[in-house]
Motif scaffolding. Structure first.
Motif, PDB file in Angstrom:
ATOM      1  N   PHE A 108       0.799  -1.231   0.000  1.00 28.51           N
ATOM      2  CA  PHE A 108       0.000   0.000   0.000  1.00 28.51           C
ATOM      3  C   PHE A 108       0.833   1.284   0.000  1.00 28.51           C
ATOM      4  O   PHE A 108       0.282   2.367  -0.132  1.00 28.51           O
ATOM      5  CB  PHE A 108      -0.931   0.023   1.225  1.00 28.51           C
ATOM      6  N   THR A 124      -6.427   3.186   3.497  1.00 26.30           N
ATOM      7  CA  THR A 124      -5.741   2.429   2.444  1.00 26.30           C
ATOM      8  C   THR A 124      -5.428   0.996   2.848  1.00 26.30           C
ATOM      9  O   THR A 124      -5.417   0.107   2.006  1.00 26.30           O
ATOM     10  CB  THR A 124      -4.425   3.122   2.058  1.00 26.30           C
ATOM     11  N   TRP A 145       2.841   2.710  -2.105  1.00 27.06           N
ATOM     12  CA  TRP A 145       2.801   3.548  -3.314  1.00 27.06           C
ATOM     13  C   TRP A 145       1.561   4.442  -3.328  1.00 27.06           C
ATOM     14  O   TRP A 145       1.617   5.611  -3.684  1.00 27.06           O
ATOM     15  CB  TRP A 145       2.833   2.655  -4.559  1.00 27.06           C
ATOM     16  N   LEU A 146       0.421   3.874  -2.913  1.00 25.85           N
ATOM     17  CA  LEU A 146      -0.835   4.636  -2.909  1.00 25.85           C
ATOM     18  C   LEU A 146      -0.771   5.748  -1.861  1.00 25.85           C
ATOM     19  O   LEU A 146      -1.192   6.888  -2.105  1.00 25.85           O
ATOM     20  CB  LEU A 146      -2.008   3.692  -2.623  1.00 25.85           C
ATOM     21  N   GLU A 147      -0.222   5.405  -0.696  1.00 25.54           N
ATOM     22  CA  GLU A 147      -0.134   6.405   0.378  1.00 25.54           C
ATOM     23  C   GLU A 147       0.796   7.544  -0.005  1.00 25.54           C
ATOM     24  O   GLU A 147       0.491   8.713   0.254  1.00 25.54           O
ATOM     25  CB  GLU A 147       0.331   5.736   1.678  1.00 25.54           C
ATOM     26  N   PHE A 164       1.370   8.651  -2.933  1.00 25.26           N
ATOM     27  CA  PHE A 164       0.629   9.479  -3.897  1.00 25.26           C
ATOM     28  C   PHE A 164      -0.342  10.414  -3.160  1.00 25.26           C
ATOM     29  O   PHE A 164      -0.421  11.611  -3.457  1.00 25.26           O
ATOM     30  CB  PHE A 164      -0.128   8.571  -4.871  1.00 25.26           C
TER      31      PHE A 164
END
Lengths: 30, 559
Positions: B39, B175, B41-43, B45
């Motif tokens: 997770f 997330t 990468w999403l955080e 971003f």
């Protein structure tokens, strides 16, 4: 007009919560 | 067979507490771990998007202000959407704007994780409002509660001056926990025939040739997060009693587990943070003991049937089936009622207003105590509040300065804990009395006598505990109830959260006291008993007179 009252009521209550945070801060410090 | 169904669900919960608790601990421990890979990468971003490059630890005060401001922004946005929903997209059924006091109540209800519904979802909200306000709030209110609980745990178990970064905790809650879990549960529910569509209401011909509208919509996605976030309510007014929300006994068990597992795993998370999982199991054991006690009260009361109905010669072999779904029967209805009021979810799969007096008392008592697993994070924080109180009382009895997890408990902490404990009964009993004293309150009571008292008491207890279920015979969509329950929900949510964050902020800065042979242990059977005793004594002292006037008097009158 009622919308304004609702918004003011919400603002007032959240203002009270901010005051409560400040008061709790005093309790912790003192 | 009924008891076996219940025992299987409880066994699943007990077995999953440790693996789920371990996962949640890794999410918030801020040590590098496997979940970063999935997770991170999403955080990163999201952090870039909101300008949160550095995520320094916050003092308790900064943490409290951050969560309060975030909630204020969400409340303002939600109120605006509800008041303008008629003009916004995804309104194929032509639903009007929501009335002002009802918008006030609804937005508070969903921001405080209460999800009390004074409207009926299929006729009061557009699809856009269901998704952009109701579902969005279901994620954010749960994430707020979880973040505050984790910050509190860091405060009482950690060292230093900070208790984490609210925005980081808030993002991670979404997330790494709520969004992935909601996607999985949604897909499972869709596979089990729960609707998920943006099509308008279906108009069909009945067998008698009449025309009937059947409401559908994005049900499964709301259904999953309403349970996972211990939110409650439902897409339909009948909540999980509606066959489109909860079609089979299997979906019923999935929904029970969805709302129960995360709150049940939090005591284990606390034990991991305290570097002594026994601490967590003691808290979990106390919660489960109280839960089984109240579940037994509900189950056996409903199984016994309604004495007033039994004397009429009506077959009572199935128990009191009034207000219940035949596909669930007494066992799965009782378990759902016990879990939804313990985890303060508040969605229902049977009508609580038609529970037997003692069955209703079981649900009422769980919300009055507000520590039996409790809502997202809040239940654990409340139980630890009682744990500190228990340590304090024991310290007074033996004449020794009380210590909790190696920190001295002093007047400043007890002052804040006393406020948090006393606020809960005050915001329940004072408005209940006001409702009885005014025509505005009395005019909504549809049952005379003791059950009318229970209706009002339940409404404010449910609001204060941020539960959201109701004895729905109460005609509560009026400005009086919208405003008073709205204020009770706000006070019930934020007073204890702020006070307990202050306690965490006070404890995190204290010097550790080395453990000696005289230290009062909080990880053994004795403390398990003291914790349960403290909860029950405080609960009885504050609420017993009110419940004697309501459900107990009603039970005695039934014979």
């Amino acid at each position: 007009m009622l919308d304004l009252y609702m918004v003011l009521l919400l603002a007032g209550v959240f203002g009270l919560f901010y005051g409560f945070i400040v008061w709790c801060g005093r309790v912790v410090e003192e | 067979m009924g008891i076996l169904q219940i025992l299987i669900v409880i066994a699943i919960v007990v077995l999953l507490v440790k693996p789920l608790g371990t996962y949640v601990y890794h999410v918030y421990s801020n040590d590098p771990n496997k979940t970063d890979k999935w997770f991170g990468w999403l955080e990163r971003f999201i952090y870039r998007l909101i300008g949160l490059k550095n995520r320094p630890g916050m003092t308790w005060k900064r943490y409290a202000v951050s969560f309060l401001l975030t909630n204020i922004v969400l409340v303002a946005l939600g109120y605006l959407i509800l008041r303008l929903q008629k003009y916004l997209p995804f309104n194929p059924n032509g639903i009007e704007n929501m009335e002002q006091t009802l918008s006030f109540n609804t937005i508070i209800s969903f921001m405080t994780n209460t999800n009390l519904q004074h409207y009926s979802g299929e006729t009061g909200l557009t699809y856009f409002s269901q998704m952009a306000v109701i579902m969005m709030m279901m994620f954010t209110s749960a994430a707020t509660g979880f973040s505050v609980a984790i910050a509190f745990i860091r405060g009482i178990t950690g060292k230093g001056a900070t208790i984490g970064n609210f925005f980081e905790d808030f993002v991670k809650s979404h997330t790494r926990i709520f969004i992935p879990a909601a996607v999985v549960v949604t897909l499972v529910l869709v596979a089990l025939q729960v609707p998920q569509t943006l099509d308008p209401v279906l108009t069909v011909k009945t067998l008698e040739g009449a025309s009937q509208n059947i409401a559908i919509g994005p049900v499964a996605s709301l259904e999953s997060i309403k349970h996972l976030g211990t939110n409650g309510g439902g897409f339909f007014g009948a909540n999980s009693a509606h066959p489109f929300e909860n079609p089979t006994p299997l979906t019923n068990v999935i929904e029970i587990l969805s709302m129960w597992l995360l709150p049940a795993s939090l005591p284990y998370v606390y034990g991991r943070f305290a570097k002594n999982t026994k601490q967590g199991w003691v808290v979990f054991g106390a919660m489960m003991t109280l839960f089984v006690g109240f579940l037994s009260l509900i189950y056996f009361s409903e199984l016994r049937g309604n004495p007033a109905m039994n004397v009429l010669g009506i077959d009572a072999s199935q128990g009191s089936m009034e207000g219940k779904e035949v596909r669930f029967g007494i066992p799965q209805s009782s378990l759902f009622s016990a879990v939804t009021t313990a985890a303060t979810t508040g969605t229902v799969n049977n009508m609580h207003d038609t529970l037997t007096p003692l069955g209703g008392l079981g649900t009422l008592a769980e919300m009055m105590l507000n520590v039996v697993f409790g809502g997202k994070g809040v239940g654990l924080v409340n139980m630890l509040m009682y744990a500190i109180l228990g340590v304090f009382l024991c310290g007074l009895m033996v004449g020794r300065t009380p210590e909790f997890l190696g920190r001295k408990i002093e007047p400043r902490e007890m002052k804040l804990i006393a406020i948090a404990i006393l606020a809960h009964p005050f915001i329940i009993l004072a408005p209940t009395a006001i409702a009885f004293l005014t025509d505005l309150g009395q005019g909504s009571i549809t049952n005379p006598g003791s059950h009318g008292i229970s209706q009002v008491l339940y409404e404010y207890t449910s609001s204060a505990a941020n539960n959201g279920s109701g004895f729905e015979g109460l005609a509560d969509n009026t400005p009086f109830w919208n405003l008073t329950t709205g204020l009770v929900m706000l006070l019930g949510r934020y007073i204890s959260m702020i006070a307990m964050l202050a306690v965490a902020g006070s404890l995190v800065r204290k010097q550790w006291v080395p453990e000696t042979i005289g230290t009062f242990r909080t990880d053994n059977g004795l403390f398990y008993g003291i914790l349960i005793g403290t909860v029950l004594i405080i609960g009885a002292l504050t609420f017993l007179p009110a419940i004697v006037l309501g459900p107990i008097a009603e039970h005695l009158k039934l014979g």
